[in-house]
Write a protein that holds these residues in place. Structure first.
Motif, PDB file in Angstrom:
ATOM      1  N   ASP A   8       0.844  -1.189   0.000  1.00 27.24           N
ATOM      2  CA  ASP A   8       0.000   0.000   0.000  1.00 27.24           C
ATOM      3  C   ASP A   8       0.883   1.243   0.000  1.00 27.24           C
ATOM      4  O   ASP A   8       1.490   1.579   1.011  1.00 27.24           O
ATOM      5  CB  ASP A   8      -0.898  -0.016   1.233  1.00 27.24           C
ATOM      6  N   PRO A   9       0.976   1.966  -1.130  1.00 28.26           N
ATOM      7  CA  PRO A   9       1.869   3.126  -1.180  1.00 28.26           C
ATOM      8  C   PRO A   9       1.426   4.246  -0.242  1.00 28.26           C
ATOM      9  O   PRO A   9       2.245   4.990   0.270  1.00 28.26           O
ATOM     10  CB  PRO A   9       1.809   3.564  -2.644  1.00 28.26           C
ATOM     11  N   SER A  10       0.115   4.387  -0.012  1.00 30.97           N
ATOM     12  CA  SER A  10      -0.338   5.447   0.883  1.00 30.97           C
ATOM     13  C   SER A  10       0.111   5.171   2.314  1.00 30.97           C
ATOM     14  O   SER A  10       0.484   6.090   3.045  1.00 30.97           O
ATOM     15  CB  SER A  10      -1.860   5.584   0.818  1.00 30.97           C
ATOM     16  N   LEU A  11       0.090   3.907   2.719  1.00 30.56           N
ATOM     17  CA  LEU A  11       0.567   3.554   4.049  1.00 30.56           C
ATOM     18  C   LEU A  11       2.065   3.796   4.152  1.00 30.56           C
ATOM     19  O   LEU A  11       2.557   4.298   5.169  1.00 30.56           O
ATOM     20  CB  LEU A  11       0.241   2.091   4.361  1.00 30.56           C
ATOM     21  N   LEU A  12       2.796   3.468   3.107  1.00 29.38           N
ATOM     22  CA  LEU A  12       4.236   3.694   3.103  1.00 29.38           C
ATOM     23  C   LEU A  12       4.550   5.181   3.229  1.00 29.38           C
ATOM     24  O   LEU A  12       5.430   5.581   3.997  1.00 29.38           O
ATOM     25  CB  LEU A  12       4.858   3.128   1.823  1.00 29.38           C
ATOM     26  N   ARG A  13       3.814   6.017   2.496  1.00 28.31           N
ATOM     27  CA  ARG A  13       4.022   7.463   2.606  1.00 28.31           C
ATOM     28  C   ARG A  13       3.691   7.955   4.014  1.00 28.31           C
ATOM     29  O   ARG A  13       4.384   8.817   4.558  1.00 28.31           O
ATOM     30  CB  ARG A  13       3.162   8.206   1.570  1.00 28.31           C
ATOM     31  N   ARG A  14       2.626   7.402   4.591  1.00 26.27           N
ATOM     32  CA  ARG A  14       2.234   7.793   5.938  1.00 26.27           C
ATOM     33  C   ARG A  14       3.333   7.437   6.947  1.00 26.27           C
ATOM     34  O   ARG A  14       3.684   8.246   7.807  1.00 26.27           O
ATOM     35  CB  ARG A  14       0.932   7.083   6.307  1.00 26.27           C
ATOM     36  N   ILE A  15       3.885   6.253   6.819  1.00 21.50           N
ATOM     37  CA  ILE A  15       4.953   5.836   7.727  1.00 21.50           C
ATOM     38  C   ILE A  15       6.180   6.719   7.554  1.00 21.50           C
ATOM     39  O   ILE A  15       6.769   7.189   8.543  1.00 21.50           O
ATOM     40  CB  ILE A  15       5.318   4.353   7.490  1.00 21.50           C
ATOM     41  N   ASN A  16       6.563   6.971   6.320  1.00 19.90           N
ATOM     42  CA  ASN A  16       7.744   7.803   6.073  1.00 19.90           C
ATOM     43  C   ASN A  16       7.539   9.219   6.607  1.00 19.90           C
ATOM     44  O   ASN A  16       8.453   9.816   7.199  1.00 19.90           O
ATOM     45  CB  ASN A  16       8.053   7.844   4.582  1.00 19.90           C
ATOM     46  N   SER A  17       6.335   9.767   6.414  1.00 15.38           N
ATOM     47  CA  SER A  17       6.051  11.113   6.920  1.00 15.38           C
ATOM     48  C   SER A  17       6.115  11.148   8.434  1.00 15.38           C
ATOM     49  O   SER A  17       6.647  12.095   9.031  1.00 15.38           O
ATOM     50  CB  SER A  17       4.664  11.574   6.452  1.00 15.38           C
ATOM     51  N   THR A  18       5.587  10.115   9.071  1.00 20.01           N
ATOM     52  CA  THR A  18       5.616  10.040  10.525  1.00 20.01           C
ATOM     53  C   THR A  18       7.039   9.989  11.041  1.00 20.01           C
ATOM     54  O   THR A  18       7.399  10.669  12.017  1.00 20.01           O
ATOM     55  CB  THR A  18       4.833   8.807  11.006  1.00 20.01           C
ATOM     56  N   VAL A  19       7.884   9.190  10.388  1.00 19.13           N
ATOM     57  CA  VAL A  19       9.280   9.057  10.815  1.00 19.13           C
ATOM     58  C   VAL A  19      10.011  10.393  10.703  1.00 19.13           C
ATOM     59  O   VAL A  19      10.765  10.794  11.603  1.00 19.13           O
ATOM     60  CB  VAL A  19       9.982   7.964   9.983  1.00 19.13           C
ATOM     61  N   VAL A  20       9.807  11.113   9.603  1.00 20.06           N
ATOM     62  CA  VAL A  20      10.475  12.407   9.415  1.00 20.06           C
ATOM     63  C   VAL A  20       9.953  13.424  10.424  1.00 20.06           C
ATOM     64  O   VAL A  20      10.731  14.189  11.027  1.00 20.06           O
ATOM     65  CB  VAL A  20      10.279  12.898   7.968  1.00 20.06           C
ATOM     66  N   LEU A  21       8.637  13.467  10.640  1.00 15.93           N
ATOM     67  CA  LEU A  21       8.074  14.403  11.610  1.00 15.93           C
ATOM     68  C   LEU A  21       8.607  14.134  13.013  1.00 15.93           C
ATOM     69  O   LEU A  21       8.916  15.058  13.760  1.00 15.93           O
ATOM     70  CB  LEU A  21       6.548  14.305  11.621  1.00 15.93           C
ATOM     71  N   ARG A  22       8.736  12.867  13.365  1.00 14.17           N
ATOM     72  CA  ARG A  22       9.285  12.530  14.679  1.00 14.17           C
ATOM     73  C   ARG A  22      10.702  13.068  14.832  1.00 14.17           C
ATOM     74  O   ARG A  22      11.078  13.584  15.885  1.00 14.17           O
ATOM     75  CB  ARG A  22       9.302  11.014  14.877  1.00 14.17           C
ATOM     76  N   ALA A  23      11.487  12.920  13.776  1.00 11.12           N
ATOM     77  CA  ALA A  23      12.872  13.387  13.840  1.00 11.12           C
ATOM     78  C   ALA A  23      12.930  14.899  14.022  1.00 11.12           C
ATOM     79  O   ALA A  23      13.741  15.418  14.806  1.00 11.12           O
ATOM     80  CB  ALA A  23      13.627  12.966  12.588  1.00 11.12           C
ATOM     81  N   LEU A  24      12.072  15.628  13.314  1.00 10.35           N
ATOM     82  CA  LEU A  24      12.069  17.082  13.424  1.00 10.35           C
ATOM     83  C   LEU A  24      11.452  17.550  14.732  1.00 10.35           C
ATOM     84  O   LEU A  24      11.881  18.563  15.301  1.00 10.35           O
ATOM     85  CB  LEU A  24      11.311  17.691  12.248  1.00 10.35           C
ATOM     86  N   ARG A  25      10.446  16.827  15.195  1.00 10.25           N
ATOM     87  CA  ARG A  25       9.793  17.184  16.468  1.00 10.25           C
ATOM     88  C   ARG A  25      10.739  16.955  17.642  1.00 10.25           C
ATOM     89  O   ARG A  25      10.740  17.706  18.612  1.00 10.25           O
ATOM     90  CB  ARG A  25       8.527  16.335  16.625  1.00 10.25           C
ATOM     91  N   GLY A  26      11.598  15.918  17.544  1.00 14.12           N
ATOM     92  CA  GLY A  26      12.568  15.644  18.598  1.00 14.12           C
ATOM     93  C   GLY A  26      11.916  15.009  19.809  1.00 14.12           C
ATOM     94  O   GLY A  26      10.697  15.102  19.999  1.00 14.12           O
ATOM     95  N   PRO A  27      12.694  14.381  20.671  1.00 14.46           N
ATOM     96  CA  PRO A  27      12.137  13.760  21.872  1.00 14.46           C
ATOM     97  C   PRO A  27      11.651  14.770  22.896  1.00 14.46           C
ATOM     98  O   PRO A  27      10.743  14.491  23.663  1.00 14.46           O
ATOM     99  CB  PRO A  27      13.317  12.939  22.417  1.00 14.46           C
ATOM    100  N   ASP A  28      12.268  15.940  22.916  1.00 16.56           N
ATOM    101  CA  ASP A  28      11.893  16.966  23.900  1.00 16.56           C
ATOM    102  C   ASP A  28      11.491  18.277  23.240  1.00 16.56           C
ATOM    103  O   ASP A  28      10.444  18.830  23.532  1.00 16.56           O
ATOM    104  CB  ASP A  28      13.060  17.211  24.859  1.00 16.56           C
ATOM    105  N   GLU A  29      12.351  18.784  22.355  1.00 18.98           N
ATOM    106  CA  GLU A  29      12.103  20.070  21.694  1.00 18.98           C
ATOM    107  C   GLU A  29      12.293  19.907  20.195  1.00 18.98           C
ATOM    108  O   GLU A  29      13.102  19.084  19.746  1.00 18.98           O
ATOM    109  CB  GLU A  29      13.061  21.134  22.220  1.00 18.98           C
ATOM    110  N   PRO A  30      11.567  20.690  19.382  1.00 14.33           N
ATOM    111  CA  PRO A  30      11.777  20.644  17.940  1.00 14.33           C
ATOM    112  C   PRO A  30      13.201  21.057  17.591  1.00 14.33           C
ATOM    113  O   PRO A  30      13.836  21.841  18.304  1.00 14.33           O
ATOM    114  CB  PRO A  30      10.768  21.665  17.401  1.00 14.33           C
TER     115      PRO A  30
END
Length: 389
Positions: A8-30
């Motif tokens: 499912d390419p839409s699921l793959l895009r969703r997962i990739n977007s989530t991973v990138v957002l997590r990295a930018l959001r950071g564990p504590d501060e953006p």
């Protein structure tokens, strides 16, 4: 991260977007990261990261970060600094709303939980449900106007109130507010917003707030007691809110029904007349008189502390928390903590640490913000099947 099955390419895009957002959001501060740093942080290929960042920028969640002072110096020798990208915390907002016996309070924050505005208004304890809700709506409208936050940017609203609250936001039992029992509070509030509205008990919201910004930071097994004449409590077990099957966990104020000789409103009475359950000023006066040496007030305060110990000990013995946070009107009164600590040492197999709330009267509204933020973060930073917290 959840394992991916199928194509499912839409699921793959969703997962990739989530991973990138997590990295930018950071564990504590953006944090602002280059594409190369994002590749290392996510484990994704550079073309994938570039595509994801472009899509997130189009959605308004990511943008190129401004250069830091001095970053461009020496560009003739080193070339143009690498582009950095940041999570746009201002891309949306969440709202926390407290509806209580004496006041309504609203708090607005960005998508990182940075609080950008607060507003509280008094409300009569005799106000009807409709009057109280109208006061809450007016307070929210005024706060959004003062902070220049559009209602359309709200991604979630958290609301908190005394009483037993069901999962859909209905108040199954709410004796502190007139006309509150049976009120479909969640449904009524959703009429004013175009985003999800989550409703929670005030003590539950309070323990979320203390864990996030208050006395329980870094502690995942916590009981918070709102120490009124009829106390309530919120509990975290392993960092997760424990609501119980029907949302009634922590209603320790009902323990007086189990054969206790004194009803709550008589505990702090210095006469033959019971105190009004919501009269916090009268309660504070009893404590002040006790500190000044008044014999009748001292006995009343002793009765209150014994009752509080009885109620708190029941939860401590059942849950074995690391920490008990005392909030509500008692959080500002001296003379509660030391006797409570001493008596818990006697009653409990392993006495927890006991401390006062750091957030005071702001705890419930702050917890409502946390409730809304948790909902948004689950949507933005979690994929189905993800077990990471």
């Amino acid at each position: 991260m959840a394992s991916l099955t199928g194509r499912d390419p839409s699921l793959l895009r969703r997962i990739n977007s989530t991973v990138v957002l997590r990295a930018l959001r950071g564990p504590d501060e953006p944090r602002a990261l280059t594409l190369t740093e994002l590749v290392h942080a996510t484990g994704l290929s550079r073309p994938t990261v570039e595509g994801v960042v472009e899509g997130l920028a189009e959605a308004g969640l990511v943008e190129e970060a401004a250069e830091e002072p001095g970053e461009g110096r020496g560009t003739a020798r080193r070339g143009r600094p690498a582009r950095r990208f940041r999570f746009r915390a201002e891309a949306g907002h969440v709202l926390g709303l407290e509806i209580g016996p004496h006041r309504v309070a609203a708090v607005v924050s960005d998508l990182t939980g940075h609080i950008t505005g607060t507003l509280a208004r008094e409300v009569a304890e005799t106000a009807s449900a409709d009057e109280r809700l109208e006061r809450a709506r007016a307070t929210v409208a005024d706060l959004l106007r003062r902070t220049d936050v559009s209602r359309d940017t709200l991604r979630a609203v958290g609301a908190t109130t005394p009483g037993i609250v069901e999962a859909d936001g209905t108040v199954r039992l709410g004796t502190a507010l007139p006309g509150w029992t049976g009120l479909p509070l969640g449904e009524r509030l959703r009429r004013s917003f175009r985003c999800p509205v989550l409703v929670e008990n005030d003590a539950n919201a309070g323990v979320l707030a203390e864990h996030w910004k208050g006395a329980a930071r870094g502690c995942d097994d916590v009981v918070m007691v709102l120490a009124g004449l009829s106390p309530g409590a919120g509990s975290l077990i392993g960092g997760r809110l424990h609501r119980g099957f029907g949302g009634a966990a922590g209603e320790i104020g009902a323990l007086h029904l189990l054969g206790r000789e004194a009803t709550p409103e008589r505990l702090l009475s210095t006469t033959d007349e019971p105190l009004h359950p919501l009269d916090e000023a009268a309660v504070a006066q009893v404590f002040a008189l006790a500190r000044a040496g008044d014999e009748h007030a001292g006995r009343a305060m002793d009765r209150f502390i014994q009752r509080l110990v009885h109620d708190v000990a029941a939860l401590v013995l059942a849950l074995d928390p690391e920490l008990v946070v005392v909030g509500g009107w008692a959080s500002g009164l001296d003379g509660v903590l030391d006797p409570l600590r001493a008596e818990l040492e006697r009653y409990c197999l392993r006495a927890p640490r006991v401390t006062l709330s750091r957030l005071g009267e702001a705890a419930a509204a702050t917890g409502a913000v946390r409730l809304a933020l948790d909902h948004v973060e689950k949507e933005l930073f979690t994929v189905e099947g993800d077990t990471a917290d």
